[in-house]
Design a protein around this motif. Sequence first.
Motif, PDB file in Angstrom:
ATOM      1  N   GLU A  88       0.799  -1.226   0.000  1.00  0.00           N
ATOM      2  CA  GLU A  88       0.000   0.000   0.000  1.00  0.00           C
ATOM      3  C   GLU A  88       0.834   1.279   0.000  1.00  0.00           C
ATOM      4  O   GLU A  88       0.287   2.380  -0.125  1.00  0.00           O
ATOM      5  N   ASP A  89       2.138   1.154   0.139  1.00  0.00           N
ATOM      6  CA  ASP A  89       3.015   2.318   0.029  1.00  0.00           C
ATOM      7  C   ASP A  89       3.344   2.641  -1.425  1.00  0.00           C
ATOM      8  O   ASP A  89       3.926   3.694  -1.712  1.00  0.00           O
ATOM      9  N   ALA A  90       2.979   1.763  -2.325  1.00  0.00           N
ATOM     10  CA  ALA A  90       3.264   1.988  -3.735  1.00  0.00           C
ATOM     11  C   ALA A  90       2.516   3.213  -4.236  1.00  0.00           C
ATOM     12  O   ALA A  90       1.307   3.351  -4.024  1.00  0.00           O
ATOM     13  N   ALA A  91       3.241   4.100  -4.883  1.00  0.00           N
ATOM     14  CA  ALA A  91       2.657   5.350  -5.372  1.00  0.00           C
ATOM     15  C   ALA A  91       3.739   6.139  -6.095  1.00  0.00           C
ATOM     16  O   ALA A  91       4.917   5.758  -6.077  1.00  0.00           O
ATOM     17  N   VAL A  92       3.335   7.235  -6.684  1.00  0.00           N
ATOM     18  CA  VAL A  92       4.304   8.214  -7.154  1.00  0.00           C
ATOM     19  C   VAL A  92       4.547   9.170  -5.989  1.00  0.00           C
ATOM     20  O   VAL A  92       3.592   9.725  -5.427  1.00  0.00           O
ATOM     21  N   TYR A  93       5.791   9.329  -5.639  1.00  0.00           N
ATOM     22  CA  TYR A  93       6.176  10.189  -4.527  1.00  0.00           C
ATOM     23  C   TYR A  93       6.685  11.526  -5.077  1.00  0.00           C
ATOM     24  O   TYR A  93       7.551  11.543  -5.963  1.00  0.00           O
ATOM     25  N   TYR A  94       6.149  12.589  -4.515  1.00  0.00           N
ATOM     26  CA  TYR A  94       6.488  13.930  -4.964  1.00  0.00           C
ATOM     27  C   TYR A  94       7.190  14.708  -3.851  1.00  0.00           C
ATOM     28  O   TYR A  94       6.707  14.742  -2.710  1.00  0.00           O
ATOM     29  N   CYS A  95       8.263  15.328  -4.207  1.00  0.00           N
ATOM     30  CA  CYS A  95       8.924  16.251  -3.296  1.00  0.00           C
ATOM     31  C   CYS A  95       8.205  17.588  -3.359  1.00  0.00           C
ATOM     32  O   CYS A  95       7.762  18.010  -4.440  1.00  0.00           O
ATOM     33  N   SER A  96       8.081  18.239  -2.227  1.00  0.00           N
ATOM     34  CA  SER A  96       7.441  19.544  -2.209  1.00  0.00           C
ATOM     35  C   SER A  96       8.294  20.520  -1.402  1.00  0.00           C
ATOM     36  O   SER A  96       9.030  20.133  -0.498  1.00  0.00           O
ATOM     37  N   ALA A  97       8.147  21.778  -1.752  1.00  0.00           N
ATOM     38  CA  ALA A  97       8.877  22.827  -1.042  1.00  0.00           C
ATOM     39  C   ALA A  97       7.976  24.044  -0.907  1.00  0.00           C
ATOM     40  O   ALA A  97       7.374  24.483  -1.882  1.00  0.00           O
ATOM     41  N   LEU A  98       7.882  24.538   0.302  1.00  0.00           N
ATOM     42  CA  LEU A  98       7.106  25.744   0.569  1.00  0.00           C
ATOM     43  C   LEU A  98       8.079  26.883   0.814  1.00  0.00           C
ATOM     44  O   LEU A  98       8.889  26.824   1.744  1.00  0.00           O
ATOM     45  N   PHE A  99       7.980  27.893  -0.038  1.00  0.00           N
ATOM     46  CA  PHE A  99       8.895  29.020   0.076  1.00  0.00           C
ATOM     47  C   PHE A  99       8.177  30.297  -0.308  1.00  0.00           C
ATOM     48  O   PHE A  99       7.531  30.355  -1.358  1.00  0.00           O
ATOM     49  N   ALA A 100       8.271  31.293   0.533  1.00  0.00           N
ATOM     50  CA  ALA A 100       7.654  32.600   0.281  1.00  0.00           C
ATOM     51  C   ALA A 100       6.175  32.461  -0.070  1.00  0.00           C
ATOM     52  O   ALA A 100       5.684  33.152  -0.965  1.00  0.00           O
ATOM     53  N   GLY A 101       5.513  31.566   0.635  1.00  0.00           N
ATOM     54  CA  GLY A 101       4.079  31.418   0.458  1.00  0.00           C
ATOM     55  C   GLY A 101       3.649  30.631  -0.761  1.00  0.00           C
ATOM     56  O   GLY A 101       2.451  30.527  -1.049  1.00  0.00           O
ATOM     57  N   ARG A 102       4.598  30.072  -1.459  1.00  0.00           N
ATOM     58  CA  ARG A 102       4.257  29.327  -2.663  1.00  0.00           C
ATOM     59  C   ARG A 102       4.776  27.901  -2.542  1.00  0.00           C
ATOM     60  O   ARG A 102       5.873  27.671  -2.028  1.00  0.00           O
ATOM     61  N   ASN A 103       3.978  26.946  -3.015  1.00  0.00           N
ATOM     62  CA  ASN A 103       4.362  25.548  -2.965  1.00  0.00           C
ATOM     63  C   ASN A 103       4.905  25.092  -4.323  1.00  0.00           C
ATOM     64  O   ASN A 103       4.299  25.376  -5.362  1.00  0.00           O
ATOM     65  N   TYR A 104       6.001  24.411  -4.277  1.00  0.00           N
ATOM     66  CA  TYR A 104       6.626  23.899  -5.486  1.00  0.00           C
ATOM     67  C   TYR A 104       6.634  22.373  -5.434  1.00  0.00           C
ATOM     68  O   TYR A 104       6.687  21.774  -4.351  1.00  0.00           O
ATOM     69  N   TRP A 105       6.612  21.754  -6.630  1.00  0.00           N
ATOM     70  CA  TRP A 105       6.556  20.306  -6.720  1.00  0.00           C
ATOM     71  C   TRP A 105       7.643  19.775  -7.630  1.00  0.00           C
ATOM     72  O   TRP A 105       7.991  20.406  -8.635  1.00  0.00           O
ATOM     73  N   GLY A 106       8.138  18.596  -7.281  1.00  0.00           N
ATOM     74  CA  GLY A 106       9.019  17.881  -8.177  1.00  0.00           C
ATOM     75  C   GLY A 106       8.193  17.116  -9.199  1.00  0.00           C
ATOM     76  O   GLY A 106       6.965  17.136  -9.174  1.00  0.00           O
ATOM     77  N   GLN A 107       8.887  16.414 -10.075  1.00  0.00           N
ATOM     78  CA  GLN A 107       8.204  15.698 -11.155  1.00  0.00           C
ATOM     79  C   GLN A 107       7.669  14.347 -10.696  1.00  0.00           C
ATOM     80  O   GLN A 107       6.835  13.750 -11.386  1.00  0.00           O
ATOM     81  N   GLY A 108       8.088  13.877  -9.547  1.00  0.00           N
ATOM     82  CA  GLY A 108       7.609  12.617  -9.006  1.00  0.00           C
ATOM     83  C   GLY A 108       8.535  11.462  -9.310  1.00  0.00           C
ATOM     84  O   GLY A 108       9.205  11.438 -10.350  1.00  0.00           O
ATOM     85  N   THR A 109       8.567  10.507  -8.402  1.00  0.00           N
ATOM     86  CA  THR A 109       9.345   9.302  -8.603  1.00  0.00           C
ATOM     87  C   THR A 109       8.489   8.108  -8.173  1.00  0.00           C
ATOM     88  O   THR A 109       7.842   8.141  -7.135  1.00  0.00           O
ATOM     89  N   GLN A 110       8.512   7.089  -8.987  1.00  0.00           N
ATOM     90  CA  GLN A 110       7.644   5.935  -8.757  1.00  0.00           C
ATOM     91  C   GLN A 110       8.254   4.995  -7.721  1.00  0.00           C
ATOM     92  O   GLN A 110       9.429   4.643  -7.793  1.00  0.00           O
ATOM     93  N   VAL A 111       7.426   4.591  -6.772  1.00  0.00           N
ATOM     94  CA  VAL A 111       7.798   3.561  -5.808  1.00  0.00           C
ATOM     95  C   VAL A 111       6.834   2.399  -5.997  1.00  0.00           C
ATOM     96  O   VAL A 111       5.616   2.572  -5.902  1.00  0.00           O
ATOM     97  N   THR A 112       7.396   1.233  -6.277  1.00  0.00           N
ATOM     98  CA  THR A 112       6.602   0.026  -6.460  1.00  0.00           C
ATOM     99  C   THR A 112       7.005  -0.987  -5.405  1.00  0.00           C
ATOM    100  O   THR A 112       8.197  -1.244  -5.220  1.00  0.00           O
ATOM    101  N   VAL A 113       6.037  -1.527  -4.711  1.00  0.00           N
ATOM    102  CA  VAL A 113       6.300  -2.523  -3.666  1.00  0.00           C
ATOM    103  C   VAL A 113       5.589  -3.805  -4.078  1.00  0.00           C
ATOM    104  O   VAL A 113       4.359  -3.883  -4.044  1.00  0.00           O
ATOM    105  N   ALA A 114       6.388  -4.774  -4.470  1.00  0.00           N
ATOM    106  CA  ALA A 114       5.809  -6.020  -4.964  1.00  0.00           C
ATOM    107  C   ALA A 114       6.825  -7.138  -4.836  1.00  0.00           C
ATOM    108  O   ALA A 114       8.038  -6.905  -4.852  1.00  0.00           O
ATOM    109  N   SER A 115       6.324  -8.360  -4.751  1.00  0.00           N
ATOM    110  CA  SER A 115       7.206  -9.530  -4.632  1.00  0.00           C
ATOM    111  C   SER A 115       7.790  -9.882  -5.993  1.00  0.00           C
ATOM    112  O   SER A 115       7.179  -9.696  -7.016  1.00  0.00           O
TER     113      SER A 115
END
Length: 115
Positions: A88-115
Amino acid sequence: QVHLVESGGGLVQPGGSLRLSCAASGIIFEIDVMGWYRQAPGKQRELVAAATSGGNTNYADSAKGRFTISRDNAKNTVVLQMSSLKPEDAAVYYCSALFAGRNYWGQGTQVTVAS
């Protein structure tokens, strides 16, 4: 303009560990809050963990005890160390940064948890 670049996603087996890293560029000042969000298919983006420049951290209940967030204020980088990963942790993970009242996002990185 803050630019965020993530790295470290991939495929891991249940119970395994992954380390996600994010580096911010385009800014010479300390970022107020840096954190990680995730979005699984068909679900809303949700907070995983966040850290302020003052050292305060906040974790989603699902992340407590398994994930650790850390940041280097001088370098404006943030790391999410994930352990005991579950499918259930599998998802696209996004980095975020809050600076000067504005939120910025990264492009995302995929995390897959499977056998």
